[in-house]
Design an enzyme around this catalytic site. Sequence first.
Site, PDB file in Angstrom:
ATOM      1  N   HIS A   1       2.805   3.640  -3.873  1.00  9.89           N
ATOM      2  CA  HIS A   1       3.773   3.536  -3.013  1.00  9.89           C
ATOM      3  C   HIS A   1       4.440   2.076  -2.868  1.00  9.89           C
ATOM      4  CE1 HIS A   1       1.086   2.524   0.014  1.00  9.89           C
ATOM      5  NE2 HIS A   1       1.881   2.120   0.717  1.00  9.89           N
TER       6      HIS A   1
ATOM      7  N   HIS B   1      -2.156   6.048  -2.584  1.00 15.26           N
ATOM      8  CA  HIS B   1      -1.134   6.728  -3.194  1.00 15.26           C
ATOM      9  C   HIS B   1      -0.169   5.672  -3.692  1.00 15.26           C
ATOM     10  CE1 HIS B   1       1.240  10.310  -3.612  1.00 15.26           C
ATOM     11  NE2 HIS B   1       1.907   9.726  -3.959  1.00 15.26           N
TER      12      HIS B   1
ATOM     13  N   CYS C   1      -3.573  13.035   2.425  1.00 16.82           N
ATOM     14  CA  CYS C   1      -2.697  11.971   2.222  1.00 16.82           C
ATOM     15  C   CYS C   1      -1.309  12.140   2.799  1.00 16.82           C
ATOM     16  CB  CYS C   1      -2.763  11.677   0.851  1.00 16.82           C
ATOM     17  SG  CYS C   1      -1.425  10.451   0.200  1.00 16.82           S
TER      18      CYS C   1
ATOM     19  N   HIS D   1      -1.418  11.342  -6.577  1.00 17.38           N
ATOM     20  CA  HIS D   1      -2.179  10.438  -5.554  1.00 17.38           C
ATOM     21  C   HIS D   1      -2.978   9.447  -6.484  1.00 17.38           C
ATOM     22  CE1 HIS D   1      -3.845   9.608  -1.782  1.00 17.38           C
ATOM     23  NE2 HIS D   1      -5.464   9.757  -2.466  1.00 17.38           N
TER      24      HIS D   1
ATOM     25  N   CYS E   1       1.232  12.445  -0.421  1.00 19.24           N
ATOM     26  CA  CYS E   1       1.402  13.513  -1.187  1.00 19.24           C
ATOM     27  C   CYS E   1       2.609  14.448  -0.864  1.00 19.24           C
ATOM     28  CB  CYS E   1      -0.087  14.062  -1.368  1.00 19.24           C
ATOM     29  SG  CYS E   1      -1.049  13.231  -2.293  1.00 19.24           S
TER      30      CYS E   1
ATOM     31  N   SER F   1      -2.476   0.891   3.344  1.00 17.14           N
ATOM     32  CA  SER F   1      -3.195   1.636   4.157  1.00 17.14           C
ATOM     33  C   SER F   1      -3.488   3.007   3.233  1.00 17.14           C
ATOM     34  CB  SER F   1      -2.272   1.957   5.145  1.00 17.14           C
ATOM     35  OG  SER F   1      -1.105   2.626   4.762  1.00 17.14           O
TER      36      SER F   1
ATOM     37  N   ASN G   1       2.618  -3.545  -1.391  1.00 20.10           N
ATOM     38  CA  ASN G   1       1.427  -3.966  -1.223  1.00 20.10           C
ATOM     39  C   ASN G   1       0.477  -3.353  -1.775  1.00 20.10           C
ATOM     40  OD1 ASN G   1       0.644  -6.230   0.523  1.00 20.10           O
ATOM     41  ND2 ASN G   1       0.485  -5.039   2.247  1.00 20.10           N
TER      42      ASN G   1
ATOM     43  N   ARG H   1     -15.850 -25.433 -16.651  1.00 18.76           N
ATOM     44  CA  ARG H   1     -15.648 -24.414 -17.351  1.00 18.76           C
ATOM     45  C   ARG H   1     -14.572 -23.518 -16.807  1.00 18.76           C
ATOM     46  NH1 ARG H   1     -20.160 -20.591 -18.207  1.00 18.76           N
ATOM     47  NH2 ARG H   1     -20.444 -21.247 -16.002  1.00 18.76           N
TER      48      ARG H   1
ATOM     49  N   GLN I   1       7.520  -0.356  -0.350  1.00 21.77           N
ATOM     50  CA  GLN I   1       8.160  -0.487   0.992  1.00 21.77           C
ATOM     51  C   GLN I   1       9.622  -1.193   0.691  1.00 21.77           C
ATOM     52  OE1 GLN I   1       6.574  -1.103   4.450  1.00 21.77           O
ATOM     53  NE2 GLN I   1       4.542  -1.163   3.759  1.00 21.77           N
TER      54      GLN I   1
HETATM   55  P1  H2U Z   1       1.323   0.200   3.291  1.00 20.60           P
HETATM   56  O1  H2U Z   1       2.182  -0.270   2.084  1.00 20.60           O
HETATM   57  O2  H2U Z   1       0.982  -1.059   3.965  1.00 20.60           O
HETATM   58  O3  H2U Z   1      -0.076   1.023   2.754  1.00 20.60           O
HETATM   59  O4  H2U Z   1       1.974   0.955   4.380  1.00 20.60           O
HETATM   60  C1  H2U Z   1       2.433   2.233   4.303  1.00 20.60           C
HETATM   61  C2  H2U Z   1       3.514   2.475   4.968  1.00 20.60           C
HETATM   62  O5  H2U Z   1       3.795   4.009   5.527  1.00 20.60           O
HETATM   63  C3  H2U Z   1       3.476   1.704   6.275  1.00 20.60           C
HETATM   64  O6  H2U Z   1       4.616   0.829   6.772  1.00 20.60           O
HETATM   65  C4  H2U Z   1       3.964   4.053   7.109  1.00 20.60           C
HETATM   66  C5  H2U Z   1       3.558   2.918   7.703  1.00 20.60           C
HETATM   67  O7  H2U Z   1       4.284   2.738   8.676  1.00 20.60           O
HETATM   68  N1  H2U Z   1       3.725   5.539   7.331  1.00 20.60           N
HETATM   69  C6  H2U Z   1       4.763   6.420   7.505  1.00 20.60           C
HETATM   70  O8  H2U Z   1       5.994   6.047   7.521  1.00 20.60           O
HETATM   71  N2  H2U Z   1       4.335   7.670   7.764  1.00 20.60           N
HETATM   72  C7  H2U Z   1       3.176   8.212   7.998  1.00 20.60           C
HETATM   73  O9  H2U Z   1       2.832   9.362   8.356  1.00 20.60           O
HETATM   74  C8  H2U Z   1       2.083   7.208   7.985  1.00 20.60           C
HETATM   75  C9  H2U Z   1       2.418   5.757   7.331  1.00 20.60           C
HETATM   76 ZN    ZN Z   2      -1.344  11.115  -1.923  1.00 20.98          ZN
END
Ligand code: H2U
Ligand code: ZN
Length: 361
Positions: free
Chosen positions: A174, A172, A58, A121, A61, A169, A161, A37, A176
């Site tokens: 975001h 919020h 956060c 957020h 934010c 982490s 991610n 199935r 990279q």
């Molecule tokens: P994620 O996309 O895996 O959530 O990672 C968030 C990025 O934010 C991570 O690469 C960065 C971390 O190094 N970061 C900062 O640049 N400044 C901060 O104050 C915390 C996290």
């Molecule tokens: Zn936030």
Amino acid sequence: MQPINAPLNFDPNETPHRRRNLLTGEWVIVSPHRTKRPWQGQVERTPPDNRPAYDPQCYLCPGNARAGGKHNPPYTGTFVFDNDFAALLPDGPTGDVSQGEFFQAQAETGICRVICFSPQHNLTLPEMAVPEIRRVVDVWAEQIEDLGRRPNVNYVQLFENKGAAMGSSNPHPHGQIWSSYHIPQEPAKEDAHQQAYFATHNSPLLIDYLAAELVAQERIVVENAHWVAVVPYWAVWPFELLVLPRRHVTQLPDLTDAERDSLAELFKRLLTRYDNLFETSFPYSMGWHGQPTDGASYAHWQLHAHFYPPLLRSATVKKFMVGYEMLGNPQRDITAEQAAARLREQSEVHYKNRALPIGES
Ligand code: H2U
Ligand code: ZN
């Protein structure tokens, strides 16, 4: 589609087989007989998401403190900053740093940034309005232009991610950017395969592949005037997607206004379907693969985005790439065609906005 030259007792929906990823040359084993199935029907609900629109704790934010004492400005749209814990550093040597044949190494440099998609957020891309997603598309293009023109940046990798399941982490919204001196291995593999195809066909691989998918109509999930999202024939992750422009375009900055608007619209629809599949904020790693920024000619390249979501059967049951997959090659049960059909069945109204029947809350 019944394959040409297939033995009579071969049924692509029943018989184990392996499929080749034309972009990387890698194989995936498909075991459709294990999903008698196609869908088990379970939807485990995850706890409702009660995140506030602003979280004083956060680090993404507006106005808040980040690691190292920096403060975010009171931004109202998108916001880009240099990663405080960057994996690569901009100023450093490049070149071979091997210690003989058995200890090969190259010095690497680069610039890493974080992109906040929204000041809010508690949003995710599919919950943002199309013009706000369009702004993210523009930021992606601007970043490729800004970083790509630097002498020691030969590739700019944009990615998101998303979700705790992917190790993100912070919820919020975001993404990279990691830009580097060397072309990373995934785009490097794709470059070699696209180049080899172009050399023999004089046409970009992904343009011809998309044409074949549009004829087959088995794996297309969403399309609009400028874009198509397809579960690739060689998908490894259960609900993997490839997003392709219809026109031949090698990098994000080359997209027209209309193509950018249309991309934002497609993302909204696509990501809403993802969320609706298991009624959860769908985790994934996604990223853009455009041409390298080393100034060479890349007529063989076609811009595309990959979505690699880990979920298999519900909001909590994910696929593990272990055992045979680490030691042999990846394997899947649900076929790419079944996954595409599941995604096509989904509504484009986000489950959080669905009107509840009277009496339910
Ligand atoms: P994620 O996309 O895996 O959530 O990672 C968030 C990025 O934010 C991570 O690469 C960065 C971390 O190094 N970061 C900062 O640049 N400044 C901060 O104050 C915390 C996290
Ligand atoms: Zn936030």
